[in-house]
Scaffold this active site. Structure first.
Site, PDB file in Angstrom:
ATOM      1  N   HIS A  85      -9.965  57.929  -8.884  1.00  0.00           N
ATOM      2  CA  HIS A  85      -8.767  58.771  -8.887  1.00  0.00           C
ATOM      3  C   HIS A  85      -9.055  60.190  -8.417  1.00  0.00           C
ATOM      4  O   HIS A  85      -8.147  60.887  -7.959  1.00  0.00           O
ATOM      5  CB  HIS A  85      -8.059  58.744 -10.254  1.00  0.00           C
ATOM      6  CG  HIS A  85      -8.708  59.521 -11.341  1.00  0.00           C
ATOM      7  ND1 HIS A  85      -9.477  58.954 -12.331  1.00  0.00           N
ATOM      8  CD2 HIS A  85      -8.676  60.846 -11.637  1.00  0.00           C
ATOM      9  CE1 HIS A  85      -9.882  59.878 -13.181  1.00  0.00           C
ATOM     10  NE2 HIS A  85      -9.404  61.042 -12.785  1.00  0.00           N
ATOM     11  N   ASP A 221     -13.227  52.714 -12.171  1.00  0.00           N
ATOM     12  CA  ASP A 221     -12.727  53.987 -11.630  1.00  0.00           C
ATOM     13  C   ASP A 221     -13.874  54.803 -11.023  1.00  0.00           C
ATOM     14  O   ASP A 221     -14.364  55.756 -11.636  1.00  0.00           O
ATOM     15  CB  ASP A 221     -12.024  54.766 -12.740  1.00  0.00           C
ATOM     16  CG  ASP A 221     -11.182  55.912 -12.200  1.00  0.00           C
ATOM     17  OD1 ASP A 221     -11.302  56.237 -11.008  1.00  0.00           O
ATOM     18  OD2 ASP A 221     -10.400  56.482 -12.978  1.00  0.00           O
ATOM     19  N   SER A 648     -13.168  64.300 -15.369  1.00  0.00           N
ATOM     20  CA  SER A 648     -13.062  63.081 -14.572  1.00  0.00           C
ATOM     21  C   SER A 648     -14.199  63.047 -13.553  1.00  0.00           C
ATOM     22  O   SER A 648     -14.375  63.991 -12.779  1.00  0.00           O
ATOM     23  CB  SER A 648     -11.719  63.039 -13.839  1.00  0.00           C
ATOM     24  OG  SER A 648     -10.669  62.858 -14.740  1.00  0.00           O
TER      25      SER A 648
END
Length: 723
Positions: A85, A221, A648
């Protein structure tokens, strides 16, 4: 026997005090209590091995990725790992209907196949030091808050420009503890970053919005990029002759496996936390601000999703925007839920009562005695203005695209009025040339449907004192049809035509456009009635918060572990691999496997489809060396590390500094950790390094990448990698 039990209790309590979890710590300040805590949790490294000025250390392998995420260097050729992402925009920009890398994935099997990404940057921290006295110099006798901040900004500007650094480096000075401390970061920013690999979204985004912020999670991810440098290994703009960057340190990747209660450490660039907000602020977030923002995004998402499910081209256009909107929509829902479940408001009130007692005991009432009373007054006064500000931001600036573009033109007219024709012309030219990217991913019918819903919500939820006359008793459907049938803002050609001609012509054409007229009316009302008062009350809150933070630091014992709020600077957090109990009668294990992917599999579904090759590998149990001891393929795990947005892509490290995972999310019930961290329910979610390697190796057959990595197997001798 009683004596033994008492001794055991004392020893247990002592260990608990010295092995606490949570907190976002500056890496150059780990020596002492933090290092002791980490070692008691299981760390095998020293603080010097995590952050060092004189030799390579872990910090040299943890750059900030493209301004908003984190990455980690995983090879001696500048290969970096981050989240899918985080690389999503780049993957989307390289995609088309003919070459859909979001759907099919992308893998470069040689350096020449790697794809450049204009404007993408990766930034390393070289050095960290305290410069508080320099920044606050000359402010000691300034009592006026506005003048004090002006002097601080002058000092910051001079220090940023003049403090010593190499010519290719930058100075970044950030406030800590609400402006009671200032820290300098010397950084190096690399500007030639190329896409190396990304799994298909059916792996990298598996579960999509349904599973976002949720455990158990089964998302691979991750994505891979490479840093390129000039011949001297220094930052350089993209050039064909640039070569892969040689890092000071890179992370070996361990496939030894992990168990519950194992030590974990996450390094990265957490974006923003508010751990020391008073109870009045927390109550306002829970009961006023979050519900309004959730409602706006909920309406926008339902419409976007309905269009995206019906049309692949629209799905590609809106993939990144939709993910961005959904991310914090769901986060705010979980945050509110977690604050209530953890009884955070009561905990804040208890903390304030305890602080009040400390103030009285220290005879500091003259300096700190009015803090809580001031907070109560200021948060009461700002409530309606804060709600109006959030609604304006969510409806006009973020979620309704016609209003976004109209607002750019309002700013253009304001620039003309404030700075004259030359500034107007320069900004107009930039807008004219740069608006292509916006309209490339714009679909007017979708935006029209969003507009109708959100403009009605805006008129309904906005405090009546701030409602523009144009929206009084508004018929949203009629207004929507009028604007989208006539406004030039609904397409690229129309927008550009508005900006053609001399200044007088441009202004006249803009003012005649129905869409522009609406945005201007909403904006002018906001700027006149809301913004000034919000800024006034917010300045008072900020000054009080700074004094409140000063009191907390000054009056708290060292054992209180008062860490600075996140502000997108390099931090270390640590904890244990741990399951949790989200509600009565429910317990979540800390690991997931590929079995769970197959259990969720829905053929052809937008969120839960599974690539055919992954199904084949699963059925054949062809997991290579990456399976766990039970023969299953690990996918993700959770731990008590204190993370937030910006983490992230952060490396999840074991006790020896080896990479065991890539951080990508938090559990829904624990998203309130930005305001109140609880080790009972706050968990960060990481994709297991073994799943990452399995996808690269067995799914993508990217042996060129596998050969580049240093992989620690159960048979590997226990040695810390230097390079």
């Amino acid at each position: 026997m009683k004596k033994c039990k008492f001794l055991f209790f004392v020893l247990f309590l002592s260990f608990q005090v010295l092995a606490q979890q949570g907190g976002m710590w500056l890496p150059y300040l780990l020596k002492g209590d933090r290092e002791t805590e980490m070692k008691n949790l299981g760390l095998k490294l020293t603080a010097e091995q995590i952050y060092s000025l004189n030799q390579s250390s872990l910090k040299d392998a943890v750059p900030q990725f493209d301004g908003g995420c984190t990455a980690e260097v995983i090879s001696n050729q500048g290969l970096i790992l981050t989240n899918h992402h985080c690389g999503f925009d780049a993957i989307q920009n390289h995609s088309s209907v003919a070459h859909d890398y979001l759907r099919d994935g992308f893998w470069a099997y040689s350096l020449k196949e790697e794809l450049p990404n204009p404007d993408m940057v990766v930034t390393f921290v070289v050095r960290i030091e305290d410069v508080t006295s320099n920044v606050l110099a000359g402010t000691e006798n300034i009592t006026n808050e506005k003048e004090k901040q002006k002097k601080i900004q002058q000092n910051l500007s001079e220090l940023t420009k003049n403090l010593p650094k190499e010519s290719w480096q930058e100075n970044l000075i950030k406030p800590f503890y609400d402006g009671n401390q200032y820290i300098r970061f010397v950084t190096e920013t690399f500007k030639d970053i190329r896409l190396v690999g990304a799994p298909p979204s059916a792996i990298g985004k598996f579960g999509s919005d349904t599973d976002n912020w949720v455990w158990p999670r089964h998302t691979g991810d991750f994505s891979l990029f490479r840093i390129y440098a000039d011949k001297n290994n220094r930052p350089a703009a993209y050039a064909a002759e640039n070569i892969p960057y040689t890092p000071k340190h890179f992370f070996p990747i361990s496939i030894k496996g992990i168990r519950e209660n194992d030590f974990t450490m996450v390094m990265g660039y957490p974006g923003r936390t508010q751990e020391y907000l008073p109870s009045y602020a927390v109550e306002q977030i829970m009961n006023t601000l979050n519900p309004a923002k959730i409602d706006v995004r909920d309406a926008a998402l339902k419409i976007q999703n309905s269009f995206m499910r019906k049309d692949q081209a629209i799905k590609i256009q809106y993939a990144s925007k939709n993910s961005s909107i959904a991310n914090y929509w769901k986060k705010w829902i979980g945050e509110t839920k977690g604050l209530k479940k953890s009884n955070a408001l009561a905990a804040k009130e208890a903390f304030e009562k305890e602080l009040t007692e400390k103030i009285i005991k220290a005879e500091k009432q003259g300096e700190y005695g009015n803090l809580l009373g001031d907070f109560k007054t200021y948060y009461t006064e700002i409530r309606d203005y804060a709600l109006a500000r959030d609604l304006f931001t969510e409806v006009v600036l973020r979620n309704t695209e016609l209003l976004q573009t109209g607002y750019k033109l309002v700013q253009l007219e304001q620039l003309y009025q404030n700075k004259g024709e030359q500034a107007f012309t320069e900004r107009k030219n930039v807008l004219y040339k740069g608006i292509d990217a916006f309209y490339k991913d714009y679909h007017a019918p979708l935006d029209k449907a969003v507009f109708e819903q959100l403009i009605a919500l805006y008129a309904q939820r906005l405090p009546k004192a701030f409602l523009p006359s144009v929206l009084e008793n508004v018929d949203a459907a009629s207004l929507t049809n009028e604007i989208y049938s006539s406004s030039a803002l609904t397409n690229l050609e129309g927008f550009r035509k508005l900006l053609e001609g001399d200044t007088a012509t441009i202004l006249a054409n803009m003012r005649q456009d129905k869409g522009y007229q609406l945005v201007k009316s909403i904006t002018e009302t906001y700027l006149k009635l809301v913004a000034p008062k919000w800024e006034e009350w917010n300045a008072k809150i900020a000054a009080t918060q700074r004094k409140y933070m000063k009191a907390i630091v000054e009056l708290s014992p060292k054992s209180a572990r008062i860490f600075p709020d996140a502000n997108s600077t390099l931090r270390v957090t640590f904890g244990k691999v741990k399951g949790y109990k989200p509600s009565d009668g429910v317990y979540y294990e800390p690991f997931t496997t590929l079995d769970g992917v197959m259990e969720k599999y829905i053929p052809g579904d937008y969120e839960f489809d599974v690539p055919e090759k992954l199904i084949q590998l699963y059925n054949a149990k062809d997991f290579g060396p990456y399976a766990n001891k039970q023969g299953k393929m690990p996918v993700a795990f959770i731990a008590t590390n204190h993370t937030t947005g910006g983490n992230s892509g952060s490396p999840a490290l074991d006790a020896e500094g080896n990479l065991i995972g890539c951080n990508f999310d938090r559990v829904w019930e624990g998203t309130m950790s930005d305001i109140y961290y609880s080790p009972e329910i706050c968990r960060n979610i990481m994709v297991d390094a073994r799943y990452i390697l399995f996808v690269i190796d067995k799914f993508a057959n990217a042996q060129n990448i596998i050969k580049e990595l240093k992989i620690i197997t159960p048979q590997t001798k226990n040695k810390k990698s230097k390079k």
